[in-house]
Design a protein around this motif. Structure first.
Motif, PDB file in Angstrom:
ATOM      1  N   LEU A 111      35.877 -22.403  61.797  1.00  0.00           N
ATOM      2  CA  LEU A 111      35.321 -21.929  62.979  1.00  0.00           C
ATOM      3  C   LEU A 111      36.108 -20.507  63.431  1.00  0.00           C
ATOM      4  O   LEU A 111      37.398 -20.878  63.513  1.00  0.00           O
ATOM      5  N   ILE A 112      35.516 -19.421  63.635  1.00  0.00           N
ATOM      6  CA  ILE A 112      36.567 -18.398  63.933  1.00  0.00           C
ATOM      7  C   ILE A 112      36.088 -17.655  65.107  1.00  0.00           C
ATOM      8  O   ILE A 112      34.882 -17.453  65.447  1.00  0.00           O
ATOM      9  N   LEU A 113      36.880 -17.499  66.142  1.00  0.00           N
ATOM     10  CA  LEU A 113      36.920 -16.805  67.434  1.00  0.00           C
ATOM     11  C   LEU A 113      37.178 -15.393  67.288  1.00  0.00           C
ATOM     12  O   LEU A 113      38.586 -15.189  66.978  1.00  0.00           O
ATOM     13  N   SER A 165      38.333 -15.441  74.286  1.00  0.00           N
ATOM     14  CA  SER A 165      38.141 -15.175  75.886  1.00  0.00           C
ATOM     15  C   SER A 165      38.408 -16.576  76.474  1.00  0.00           C
ATOM     16  O   SER A 165      38.074 -17.634  76.108  1.00  0.00           O
ATOM     17  N   THR A 166      38.458 -16.417  77.738  1.00  0.00           N
ATOM     18  CA  THR A 166      39.012 -17.692  78.584  1.00  0.00           C
ATOM     19  C   THR A 166      37.731 -18.549  78.792  1.00  0.00           C
ATOM     20  O   THR A 166      37.868 -19.980  78.715  1.00  0.00           O
ATOM     21  N   GLY A 205      42.065 -12.268  73.603  1.00  0.00           N
ATOM     22  CA  GLY A 205      41.554 -11.166  72.757  1.00  0.00           C
ATOM     23  C   GLY A 205      42.379 -11.620  71.236  1.00  0.00           C
ATOM     24  O   GLY A 205      41.971 -10.971  70.303  1.00  0.00           O
ATOM     25  N   GLU A 206      43.021 -12.543  71.113  1.00  0.00           N
ATOM     26  CA  GLU A 206      43.487 -13.276  69.772  1.00  0.00           C
ATOM     27  C   GLU A 206      42.487 -13.588  68.752  1.00  0.00           C
ATOM     28  O   GLU A 206      41.238 -14.021  69.568  1.00  0.00           O
ATOM     29  N   LYS A 207      42.594 -13.379  67.631  1.00  0.00           N
ATOM     30  CA  LYS A 207      41.532 -13.770  66.586  1.00  0.00           C
ATOM     31  C   LYS A 207      41.955 -15.242  66.341  1.00  0.00           C
ATOM     32  O   LYS A 207      43.198 -15.660  65.865  1.00  0.00           O
ATOM     33  N   LEU A 234      41.088 -26.514  72.625  1.00  0.00           N
ATOM     34  CA  LEU A 234      41.493 -25.075  72.669  1.00  0.00           C
ATOM     35  C   LEU A 234      41.787 -24.625  74.144  1.00  0.00           C
ATOM     36  O   LEU A 234      40.623 -24.638  74.942  1.00  0.00           O
ATOM     37  N   SER A 235      42.575 -24.112  74.547  1.00  0.00           N
ATOM     38  CA  SER A 235      42.987 -23.293  75.718  1.00  0.00           C
ATOM     39  C   SER A 235      43.148 -21.812  75.504  1.00  0.00           C
ATOM     40  O   SER A 235      44.214 -21.667  74.602  1.00  0.00           O
ATOM     41  N   ILE A 236      42.490 -21.022  76.306  1.00  0.00           N
ATOM     42  CA  ILE A 236      42.607 -19.446  76.048  1.00  0.00           C
ATOM     43  C   ILE A 236      43.149 -19.089  77.397  1.00  0.00           C
ATOM     44  O   ILE A 236      42.579 -19.224  78.382  1.00  0.00           O
ATOM     45  N   LEU A 237      44.610 -18.409  77.327  1.00  0.00           N
ATOM     46  CA  LEU A 237      45.237 -18.134  78.362  1.00  0.00           C
ATOM     47  C   LEU A 237      45.020 -16.497  78.850  1.00  0.00           C
ATOM     48  O   LEU A 237      44.654 -15.748  78.027  1.00  0.00           O
TER      49      LEU A 237
END
Lengths: 117, 115
Positions: free
Chosen positions: B76-78, B82-83, B16-18, B112-115
Motif C-alpha cells: 500500500l502506497i500513500l 496527509s494527517t 507530504g512524504e511517500k 501509522l501516524s502522519i505529523l
C-alpha cells in the motif's frame, strides 16, 4: 444499499453469565455471514461463519451464532463469558452473487465486549 | 499455520512524504486486501487484489495506490501523506475470489501516524 448494523457500541457482561453481541444485515439474496474478533493491538481473527444449513453455527473459543432469516440477524453468543473474551467483535456479510465482480465483505462498525470479573 | 505479516507495527511519517506499507502472506492466497480501521467506523476497504498485477478500488481509494508484483506481497502506497491518513492499516488475504465463503486472514496491523 447493502449494510450491516451492530447496534451496540459496547456490551458489558459479568464473568460466567451468557453473552450476546447483536448483528443485523441488509443484503440481497442469501448472504454469507461471518464473525471476527480483534484483541488489543492485534489484527482480526476469524471466529465462525454461516453459509447454509443449520441456523446455529459453532465456532472458536466456545462461541456460536444463530442465523435468523426472518429477522435478518446473526447474533453472536456464548453460554458463559470469560474475562479473556473481552475484545472488539466485528460482524461481516458477503452477498453470494457478485455485483460488478466485487466480492467485498460488508463490515459492521464493531462492538466492544467487556467481561467483568 | 496461516501467516500474514505486515512490515511495521508502528510508523511515524511527515506530511507530504511517500509512505510504503508492506504485507506478505505465506498461504499462497490469490486475494489480498488493504483496510483502514478507525474508531466507530469499522473496517473500510482501500484496495484489493485478486491476482498478481491485478487490483480493484475499494470504498476509499483516494490518496492511495497499491502494487502486487508477486503473489505473496501486496504493498500500500500513500502518494503524499496527509494527517487525515493517520490510522490503523490492516492487510488481509483469502483464497480465490470465486469461493466467496472463505474467511479472510489478517495481519496484526500498522499504526501509522502522519505529523
Amino acid at each position: 444499499a447493502q449494510s450491516v448494523a451492530q447496534p451496540e457500541d459496547q456490551v458489558n457482561v459479568a464473568e460466567g453469565n451468557p453473552l450476546t453481541v447483536k448483528c443485523t444485515y441488509s443484503v440481497s439474496g442469501n448472504p454469507y455471514l461471518f464473525w471476527y474478533v480483534q484483541y488489543p493491538n492485534r489484527g482480526l481473527q476469524f471466529l465462525l461463519k454461516y453459509i447454509t444449513g443449520d441456523n446455529l453455527v459453532k465456532g472458536s473459543y466456545g462461541f456460536e451464532a444463530e442465523f435468523n432469516k426472518s429477522q435478518t440477524s446473526f447474533h453472536l453468543k456464548k453460554p458463559s463469558a470469560l474475562v479473556s473474551d473481552s475484545a472488539l467483535y466485528f460482524c461481516a456479510v458477503r452477498a453470494p452473487i457478485p455485483m460488478d465482480s466485487n466480492y467485498q465483505l460488508i463490515w459492521g462498525a464493531g462492538t466492544k465486549l467487556i467481561i467483568k470479573p | 499455520d496461516v501467516k500474514v505479516t505486515q512490515s511495521s507495527r508502528y510508523l511515524v511519517k511527515r506530511t507530504g512524504e511517500k509512505v510504503f506499507l508492506e504485507c506478505v502472506q505465506d498461504m499462497d492466497h490469490e486475494n489480498m486486501f488493504w483496510y483502514r480501521q478507525d474508531p466507530g467506523l469499522g473496517l473500510r476497504l482501500i484496495y484489493f487484489s485478486y491476482d498478481v498485477k491485478m487490483k480493484e478500488k475499494g470504498d476509499i481509494p483516494e490518496g492511495y495506490s497499491v502494487s502486487r508484483e508477486k503473489k505473496e506481497r501486496f504493498s500500500l502506497i500513500l502518494e503524499s501523506a496527509s494527517t487525515n491518513q493517520t490510522s490503523m492499516y490492516l492487510c488481509a488475504s483469502s483464497l480465490w475470489v470465486g469461493v466467496s465463503n472463505q474467511p479472510q486472514h489478517f495481519g496484526d496491523g500498522t499504526r501509522l501516524s502522519i505529523l
